[in-house]
Design a protein around this motif. Structure first.
Motif, PDB file in Angstrom:
ATOM      1  N   MET A  55     -13.545   6.324  -9.173  1.00 33.63           N
ATOM      2  CA  MET A  55     -13.434   5.984  -7.754  1.00 33.63           C
ATOM      3  C   MET A  55     -12.300   5.006  -7.469  1.00 33.63           C
TER       4      MET A  55
ATOM      5  N   SER B  71       0.837  -1.192   0.000  1.00 35.58           N
ATOM      6  CA  SER B  71       0.000   0.000   0.000  1.00 35.58           C
ATOM      7  C   SER B  71       0.875   1.247   0.000  1.00 35.58           C
TER       8      SER B  71
ATOM      9  N   ASN C 101      -0.754   4.515  -0.841  1.00 39.92           N
ATOM     10  CA  ASN C 101      -1.603   5.684  -0.612  1.00 39.92           C
ATOM     11  C   ASN C 101      -2.647   5.343   0.440  1.00 39.92           C
ATOM     12  N   ASN C 102      -3.343   6.348   0.917  1.00 37.67           N
ATOM     13  CA  ASN C 102      -4.322   6.053   1.948  1.00 37.67           C
ATOM     14  C   ASN C 102      -5.738   6.394   1.495  1.00 37.67           C
ATOM     15  N   ASP C 103      -5.977   6.314   0.178  1.00 36.62           N
ATOM     16  CA  ASP C 103      -7.348   6.541  -0.272  1.00 36.62           C
ATOM     17  C   ASP C 103      -7.900   5.267  -0.894  1.00 36.62           C
ATOM     18  N   TYR C 104      -7.664   4.154  -0.200  1.00 36.82           N
ATOM     19  CA  TYR C 104      -8.170   2.902  -0.729  1.00 36.82           C
ATOM     20  C   TYR C 104      -9.686   2.922  -0.735  1.00 36.82           C
ATOM     21  N   TYR C 105     -10.260   2.451  -1.817  1.00 41.56           N
ATOM     22  CA  TYR C 105     -11.716   2.481  -1.966  1.00 41.56           C
ATOM     23  C   TYR C 105     -12.361   1.298  -1.261  1.00 41.56           C
ATOM     24  N   ILE C 106     -13.219   1.606  -0.297  1.00 39.46           N
ATOM     25  CA  ILE C 106     -13.915   0.521   0.405  1.00 39.46           C
ATOM     26  C   ILE C 106     -15.413   0.685   0.215  1.00 39.46           C
TER      27      ILE C 106
ATOM     28  N   ASN D  63      -1.396  -7.041  -1.989  1.00 36.93           N
ATOM     29  CA  ASN D  63      -1.656  -5.688  -2.477  1.00 36.93           C
ATOM     30  C   ASN D  63      -1.952  -4.671  -1.380  1.00 36.93           C
ATOM     31  N   MET D  64      -2.202  -5.111  -0.160  1.00 35.91           N
ATOM     32  CA  MET D  64      -2.720  -4.182   0.846  1.00 35.91           C
ATOM     33  C   MET D  64      -1.794  -3.981   2.040  1.00 35.91           C
ATOM     34  N   ARG D  65      -0.586  -4.541   1.994  1.00 33.87           N
ATOM     35  CA  ARG D  65       0.281  -4.391   3.164  1.00 33.87           C
ATOM     36  C   ARG D  65       0.713  -2.940   3.353  1.00 33.87           C
TER      37      ARG D  65
ATOM     38  N   HIS E  25     -10.959  10.718   2.467  1.00 35.37           N
ATOM     39  CA  HIS E  25     -11.228  11.969   1.766  1.00 35.37           C
ATOM     40  C   HIS E  25     -12.629  12.505   2.047  1.00 35.37           C
TER      41      HIS E  25
ATOM     42  N   THR F  66      -7.154   3.201   8.329  1.00 40.90           N
ATOM     43  CA  THR F  66      -7.492   3.974   7.142  1.00 40.90           C
ATOM     44  C   THR F  66      -6.285   4.794   6.717  1.00 40.90           C
TER      45      THR F  66
ATOM     46  N   VAL G 237     -17.653   4.851  -0.436  1.00 39.05           N
ATOM     47  CA  VAL G 237     -16.838   5.856   0.222  1.00 39.05           C
ATOM     48  C   VAL G 237     -15.419   5.799  -0.290  1.00 39.05           C
ATOM     49  N   VAL G 238     -14.809   6.931  -0.402  1.00 39.10           N
ATOM     50  CA  VAL G 238     -13.367   6.965  -0.537  1.00 39.10           C
ATOM     51  C   VAL G 238     -12.860   7.290   0.858  1.00 39.10           C
ATOM     52  N   ALA G 239     -12.292   6.291   1.511  1.00 40.70           N
ATOM     53  CA  ALA G 239     -11.895   6.466   2.899  1.00 40.70           C
ATOM     54  C   ALA G 239     -10.948   7.655   3.007  1.00 40.70           C
TER      55      ALA G 239
ATOM     56  N   GLN H 221      -4.259   1.067  -6.979  1.00 45.71           N
ATOM     57  CA  GLN H 221      -4.173  -0.075  -6.075  1.00 45.71           C
ATOM     58  C   GLN H 221      -5.409  -0.967  -6.192  1.00 45.71           C
TER      59      GLN H 221
ATOM     60  N   PRO I  49      -2.164   4.048   6.890  1.00 49.01           N
ATOM     61  CA  PRO I  49      -1.285   2.923   7.221  1.00 49.01           C
ATOM     62  C   PRO I  49      -0.442   3.227   8.454  1.00 49.01           C
TER      63      PRO I  49
END
Lengths: 287, 535
Positions: free
Chosen positions: A70, A2, A4-9, B184-186, B8, B524, B4-6, A74, B526
């Protein structure tokens, strides 16, 4: 990793549970149909309808989210990994049927014919059986049949699928070069070739059933032939549907050179179907 | 559906939906993890009830309570429910809860698919459970579903087959999700060789699942067409071979049992260092041993079929290949022991279960090694010896570690402390009764008692009665666990738990840096510090 911190959830997903309900109805209905219940087919149809609505709804949602920007890079990587490993699971599914073909041709049929330490098996059980391929076994299950030749329609179908792989890649180049015309033409040709393949396959099946005595019940040859080519044909249909959706989205102006996961996934799937066919052509038809 | 875009759009970042609907449409890894865990716990008691029927019938010779057909349905359904309904979903539940928190990710990589994985599991188990009420009864062929016997199943057959398909799709989706999440998410800095062992073992398990579930799906599809569409895959008259099914099944089945044991290893490797207050001994060798076991699992399948009539070269190959597995497994047992060596150990309930796991799993491993010897296996095959063997690797191994995981992480999940006194009582009752239950079955097997038979010769009476008594005590003891889970969720001892819960746990893994219970959305942004004490 990872970055960036704008991962779409996404939140509050309703399509998954609807799709599950559809699948459950479809399969429970199918099981009831196989057990001879009259209500089975209705449930199957209803379940299939729910499932198709789910697919349409879920993919529309995803396409809309993608087009409104959106998804980060990533998220795109997650989707690509998902598709890649899904295709790997499909490869393993086909591997089972290829494995069954290999096992029967190289082990169980020769054993029935008395090969190796199995001489007594042959003498005591089926002394008249000769282990040759194709076979419907010592019991001549399904009666006399002709096996399918390789160099007629199947060879033509091989050329068709290989060409469709090329046209698919040509369309991809069009997408990358922002050549909308090339993208749409390439996809249309690919879908058309896919449908042509399915049509030829259908006529081959028709000939097998009506003129050659070759059916799903023609012993192990019929079983492996129809299960392998049948599952493949089903995958060609699914691939053609996926490509049609991609074609429709291209016509609507979706996809950019840097953002076209759906196209890539469809292309990967199509090439996978293509490669499986090459295996089929060699191991089922030629050898 | 909203999205949602966490980070932002924080005003859009609402919590869960209200009411019961929250659980139906959730995409949150913690919610879905909870669903998996509770579902698995419920199925553990359903499968356990079936085991009680089996042990009650075997309490003494002669026919007691059920007819032979139903008895065989019970052995079959007990296995299917425990494997696909309890153990696998419980580990998927742990994966859902823990992997994102352990690698510093905001959620799983594919949250919508995550929801579908869970509900497909429920659908699959529903189809399977429905067969209990059908004409001809539930499948009674054993969980391996061997033809031609399984083709004699009544109305239940297509339902059982489609249940396998649904469970397979569910597992594949779950596995794909786990792979995408881990790759992909670490969080930045969380390199592969810094991941907690639990994450590593699940990564490898996920590959096993993607490779084998389609194989099982293919095998049962052939059963379906053989029964309903006139194919001859498993019929020698048509040129097929029933043994072909066994090869395909065990190509799935052997890696499948490792699907249940590799995450077990992962949890044990996570818990033991915390209570030994030492880093895990030989972290990288643990990773490599896990990968080696996974690889070997694909090339040993026919050791389940030594008596089926394979060519002698096949017997020898599968015998030696199987023995190789003892090497990486030995590495693991050695490393757990070395981790505890000279540690400042304390013996809270999770640690007790973990130590019992190391000892009792090793015993299950040794009986496995005995059976890998092909000529010896001719004696053990299809007796209670194999029943004792695999129950040692599943109950005091996988189930004990699931219990340990429950005690270890319940305070983190709920923010409440469980009652240590009852936890210890649960442990001691379980560890004694499980041995009373399964150890005598070694003797029964060596003396020749066949498995999957509701009646037996009187010479087997004593050990069967002892085994049944152990079984009843073990079954009843698990109600204590149910009580503890409910009690802890409702407030536990009332003691306020810290974010770390266990002494210095935060040095080992990221989840202990979060509050207990963790907020609905975590990481949200890292984390910046990556714990390395576990390495």
């Amino acid at each position: 990793m990872s970055t960036n911190n704008d991962y779409y959830i996404p939140h509050k997903a309703t399509w998954p549970v609807i799709g599950t309900g559809g699948l459950l109805m479809m399969l429970a209905g199918f099981a009831n149909y196989l057990n001879g219940s009259s209500a089975g087919t209705a449930w199957m149809g209803l379940g299939l309808a729910v499932f198709i609505i789910m697919l349409a709804g879920w993919f529309t949602l995803q396409a809309g989210e993608s087009e409104s920007g959106m998804y980060s890079t990533q998220v795109g990587i997650s989707y690509r990994m998902g598709m890649m490993w899904f295709i790997f699971s499909e490869i393993m599914f086909f591997a089972v049927f290829f494995g069954a073909l290999w096992y029967t041709r190289n082990l169980s049929v020769p054993w029935l014919g008395g090969e190796g330490t199995k001489a007594a098996t042959k003498e005591l059980l089926w002394p008249a059986f000769e282990a040759v391929w194709p076979t419907n076994g010592p019991g001549k299950v399904g009666g006399n049949f002709e096996s399918m030749g390789a160099w007629g329609l199947p060879f033509l179908n091989t050329l068709i699928l290989l060409t469709s792989g090329v046209s698919c890649t040509w369309a991809h180049h069009g997408l990358l070069a922002k050549n909308r015309d090339q993208l749409i033409k390439g996809l249309a040709v690919t879908v058309g070739l896919g449908l042509l393949f399915v049509a030829f396959q259908a006529s081959e099946y028709h000939e097998a059933y009506t003129e050659m005595g070759l059916t799903l019940g023609s012993g192990i040859y019929g079983s492996t032939f129809f299960m392998l080519t049948g599952f493949h044909g089903f995958h060609v249909c699914v691939g053609a549907i996926i490509l049609s959706v991609v074609l429709f989205r291209s016509w609507k102006g979706h996809f950019q050179p840097e953002n076209h996961f759906a196209f890539e996934a469809a292309a990967w799937y199509w090439h996978f179907v293509d490669v499986v066919w090459l295996g089929l052509f060699i191991f089922v038809y030629v050898i | 559906m909203s999205a949602v875009v966490a980070e932002h759009d924080d005003h859009h970042d609402h919590g869960p939906a209200k009411g019961l609907l929250r659980w139906v449409i959730t995409t949150n890894h913690k919610d879905i993890g909870t669903l998996y865990l509770l579902f698995a716990l419920a199925m553990f008691f359903v499968g356990g009830a079936m085991a009680m029927v089996i042990r009650a019938e075997l309490f003494e010779p002669g026919m007691q309570f059920v007819n032979p057909q139903f008895f065989n349905s019970m052995t079959t359904m007990h296995a299917l429910v425990m494997v696909f309904g309890a153990v696998m979903p419980a580990f998927v539940g742990l994966a859902n809860w823990m992997i994102p928190m352990m690698i510093g990710a905001p959620d799983m990589a594919l949250p919508r698919m995550n929801n579908m994985s869970f509900w497909l599991l429920v659908a699959g188990v529903l189809l399977l459970a429905s067969t209990l009420f059908m004409e001809g009864g539930a499948p009674a062929s054993g969980w391996t579903l061997y033809p031609p016997l399984v083709l004699q199943t009544g109305k239940a057959l297509p339902f059982a087959i489609f249940s396998v398909h649904l469970l397979g799709i569910s597992s594949i989706m779950g596995a794909i999700n786990i792979i995408a999440t881990i790759f992909n998410m670490r969080a930045p800095g969380m390199t592969l060789m810094k991941m907690p062992m639990f994450v590593w073992t699940w990564l490898i398990t996920a590959f096993l699942l993607i490779a084998i579930m389609p194989v099982f799906a293919g095998a049962v599809t052939m059963l379906l067409t053989d029964k309903f569409f006139a194919t001859s895959f498993f019929d020698a008259a048509g040129g097929g071979d029933p043994v072909l099914y066994q090869h395909i099944f065990w190509f799935f089945g052997h890696p499948e049992v490792y699907v249940m044991i590799l995450p077990t290893f992962g949890v044990a490797s996570t818990i033991i260092p915390v209570f030994a207050r030492k880093p895990l001994f030989g972290y990288s060798s643990m990773v490599h041993a896990t990968a080696a076991i996974a690889f070997l699992s694909f090339i040993v399948w026919a050791h389940h079929m030594f008596t089926v009539g394979m060519p002698i070269a096949g017997e020898l190959y599968f015998m030696y290949a199987t023995m190789l597995i003892a090497i990486p497994t030995g590495v693991k047992v050695f490393n757990w022991t070395a981790t505890m060596w000279k540690g400042s150990m304390t013996f809270e309930t999770p640690m007790l279960f973990s130590i019992a796991f190391v000892v009792l799993f090793t015993m299950g491993g040794f009986t496995g090694l005995m059976m890998s010897v092909a000529p010896a296996d001719f004696q053990y095959h299809d007796t209670y010896f194999i029943v004792a063997h695999f129950h040692y690797t599943l109950v005091p191994a996988s189930i004990f570690i699931l219990m340990a995981a429950g005690y270890f992480w319940l305070p983190k999940w709920t923010g409440h402390m469980y009652d240590e006194r009852i936890g210890k009582l649960h442990f001691w009752l379980s560890v004694i009764s499980v041995n009373v239950l399964f150890f005598p079955q070694h003797f029964l097997g060596l003396a020749g008692m066949p498995r999957r038979i509701p009646d037996y010769a009187v010479q087997f009476a004593d050990w069967n009665m002892i085994s049944s008594i152990g079984g009843f005590i073990f079954g009843a003891s698990q109600l204590l666990f149910l009580y503890i889970v409910i009690h802890t969720i409702k407030g536990g001892t009332g003691e306020k738990v810290t974010s770390e819960v266990w002494e210095d746990a935060a040095k080992h893994s990221l989840e202990w840096t979060l509050p207990s219970p963790p907020p609905y959305h975590t990481f949200t942004t890292p984390p910046t510090v990556i714990p390395t004490e576990h390495i």
